[in-house]
Design an enzyme around this catalytic site. Structure first.
Site, short mmCIF file in Angstrom:
data_model
loop_
_atom_site.label_atom_id
_atom_site.label_comp_id
_atom_site.label_asym_id
_atom_site.label_seq_id
_atom_site.Cartn_x
_atom_site.Cartn_y
_atom_site.Cartn_z
N ASP A 25 0.87 -1.18 0.00
CA ASP A 25 0.00 0.00 0.00
C ASP A 25 0.90 1.22 0.00
O ASP A 25 2.11 1.13 0.26
CB ASP A 25 -0.89 -0.01 1.26
CG ASP A 25 -1.81 1.21 1.32
OD1 ASP A 25 -2.34 1.63 0.28
OD2 ASP A 25 -1.98 1.78 2.42
N SER A 26 0.30 2.39 -0.26
CA SER A 26 1.05 3.63 -0.17
C SER A 26 1.53 3.84 1.27
O SER A 26 2.40 4.68 1.50
CB SER A 26 0.17 4.80 -0.57
OG SER A 26 -0.92 4.91 0.35
N CYS A 88 -4.60 -1.18 -2.05
CA CYS A 88 -4.71 0.26 -2.23
C CYS A 88 -5.59 0.52 -3.46
O CYS A 88 -5.27 0.04 -4.56
CB CYS A 88 -3.31 0.84 -2.45
SG CYS A 88 -3.29 2.61 -2.79
N GLU A 166 -1.78 7.75 8.70
CA GLU A 166 -0.32 7.51 8.70
C GLU A 166 0.31 7.95 10.02
O GLU A 166 1.26 7.34 10.49
CB GLU A 166 0.34 8.28 7.54
CG GLU A 166 0.10 7.67 6.16
CD GLU A 166 0.75 6.31 5.98
OE1 GLU A 166 1.94 6.16 6.26
OE2 GLU A 166 0.03 5.37 5.54
N CYS A 198 -10.99 3.74 0.18
CA CYS A 198 -9.53 3.85 0.39
C CYS A 198 -9.22 3.00 1.60
O CYS A 198 -9.96 3.02 2.60
CB CYS A 198 -9.16 5.32 0.66
SG CYS A 198 -7.49 5.54 1.30
N HIS A 200 -7.11 3.17 3.86
CA HIS A 200 -6.81 3.85 5.13
C HIS A 200 -8.09 4.11 5.94
O HIS A 200 -8.05 4.20 7.17
CB HIS A 200 -6.11 5.19 4.87
CG HIS A 200 -4.65 5.07 4.53
ND1 HIS A 200 -4.20 4.60 3.32
CD2 HIS A 200 -3.54 5.39 5.25
CE1 HIS A 200 -2.87 4.63 3.30
NE2 HIS A 200 -2.44 5.11 4.46
N1 DGL Z 1 -4.73 3.29 0.88
C1 DGL Z 1 -4.74 4.01 -0.36
C2 DGL Z 1 -6.05 3.73 -1.12
O1 DGL Z 1 -6.68 2.73 -0.86
C3 DGL Z 1 -4.46 5.45 -0.06
C4 DGL Z 1 -4.00 6.20 -1.23
C5 DGL Z 1 -3.13 7.38 -0.89
O2 DGL Z 1 -2.01 7.18 -0.44
O3 DGL Z 1 -3.56 8.50 -1.18
O4 DGL Z 1 -6.43 4.43 -2.03
#
Ligand code: DGL
Length: 279
Positions: A25-26, A88, A166, A198, A200
């Site tokens: 993931d990011s 993600c 984060e 998302c 997160h």
């Molecule tokens: N967890 C990522 C998603 O599902 C976040 C993306 C981001 O870093 O902006 O889209």
């Protein structure tokens, strides 16, 4: 007659069932998906990569995100992973096609749960919370085209929420304020179902539910991803034996000295967190 192998992708024949699954993931958002994977596939070894130094992905171009995904996928494959979960929505929309063209291991992605939300909604109005990158993507447009017919979809791009997760600030006043701002148009528009588009955002679910109240259903995609992953592993005969003692290792390139605490808080266990070199 011989079967000809018509692609030039590196073979995944070295993959064995005891190899780990890569989850990327990011940042730490994919841990919300990891919880579902662990529940469904408790014997699988996992290598999780949080690309937190480069988060958020939501405001980056598809080219930039694809480059990051290639770098992370190369790292995971060097760890011997037998499959990759792109945990993600933003990265899936931007890069999964290119990743699948580049690698032959099973690659499982995710997209906002518009289909289940459209089925669950009683009044035909659903809200989608996602990153700006996801909402602007061609993949999201195609998703609406396929499953959005007959329902009104109110999409809300949310800047700043990824950063809240984060940093582990899940219940602060500032986080609540941002969420209220993003949920207001969905509530005003009459949505009775809200999609967490998302990975997160499931970590903000308690606050989201507090703001929207009990009458509104909140849906995320993590469980469906774990089902799809299991299906792909079974098809490829790559499911780990049920005697395997699973090991979960986290890698992050976050430069914050809080990163390992945040991972442990979200994963809910004391875990091994390794530093991923900046590339
Ligand atoms: N967890 C990522 C998603 O599902 C976040 C993306 C981001 O870093 O902006 O889209």
């Amino acid at each position: 007659m011989h079967n000809k192998l018509l692609n030039n992708k590196p073979s995944n024949s070295a993959s064995t069932a005891s190899n780990p699954i890569g989850v990327m993931d990011s940042g730490v958002g994919g841990i919300s998906v990891l919880h579902h994977i662990r529940q469904r596939l408790p014997h699988e070894h996992i290598v999780y990569v949080a690309d937190s130094y480069y988060a958020p992905y939501g405001n980056k171009t598809a080219e930039q995100i694809t480059e990051r995904c290639f770098t992370i996928a190369d790292f995971l494959l060097a760890q011997g992973v037998k499959a990759i979960v792109v945990a993600c929505n933003t990265a899936t929309a931007a890069a999964i096609k290119a990743m699948r063209e580049r690698h032959s291991v099973p690659i499982i992605g995710m997209e906002p749960a518009v289909k289940p939300a459209a089925l669950a909604s009683k009044n035909g109005i659903i809200g989608v919370l996602a990153t700006v990158g996801t909402i602007k993507s061609a993949q999201y447009a195609a998703l609406l085209e396929t499953y959005g017919a007959g329902v009104t979809v109110l999409a809300q791009g949310c800047e700043g929420l990824v950063e809240c997760v984060e940093s582990g600030t899940l219940t602060d006043e500032a986080t609540r304020h941002l969420l209220k701002q993003y949920l207001a148009p969905l509530l005003a528009g009459g949505a009775d179902t809200i999609v967490l588009g998302c990975t997160h955002y499931p970590f903000l679910r308690p606050l989201i539910e507090e703001i929207v109240g009990q009458k509104i259903a909140v849906i995320d995609t993590g469980k469906a991803v774990s089902t799809q992953l299991q299906k792909k592993l079974v098809e490829a005969k790559l499911l780990a034996s049920d005697t395997q003692q699973a090991e979960v290792v986290f890698w992050t390139n976050s430069q914050s000295n809080q990163s390992s605490q945040v991972i442990q808080k979200l994963y809910d266990e004391v875990v091994v967190v390794k530093q991923l070199p900046l590339t």
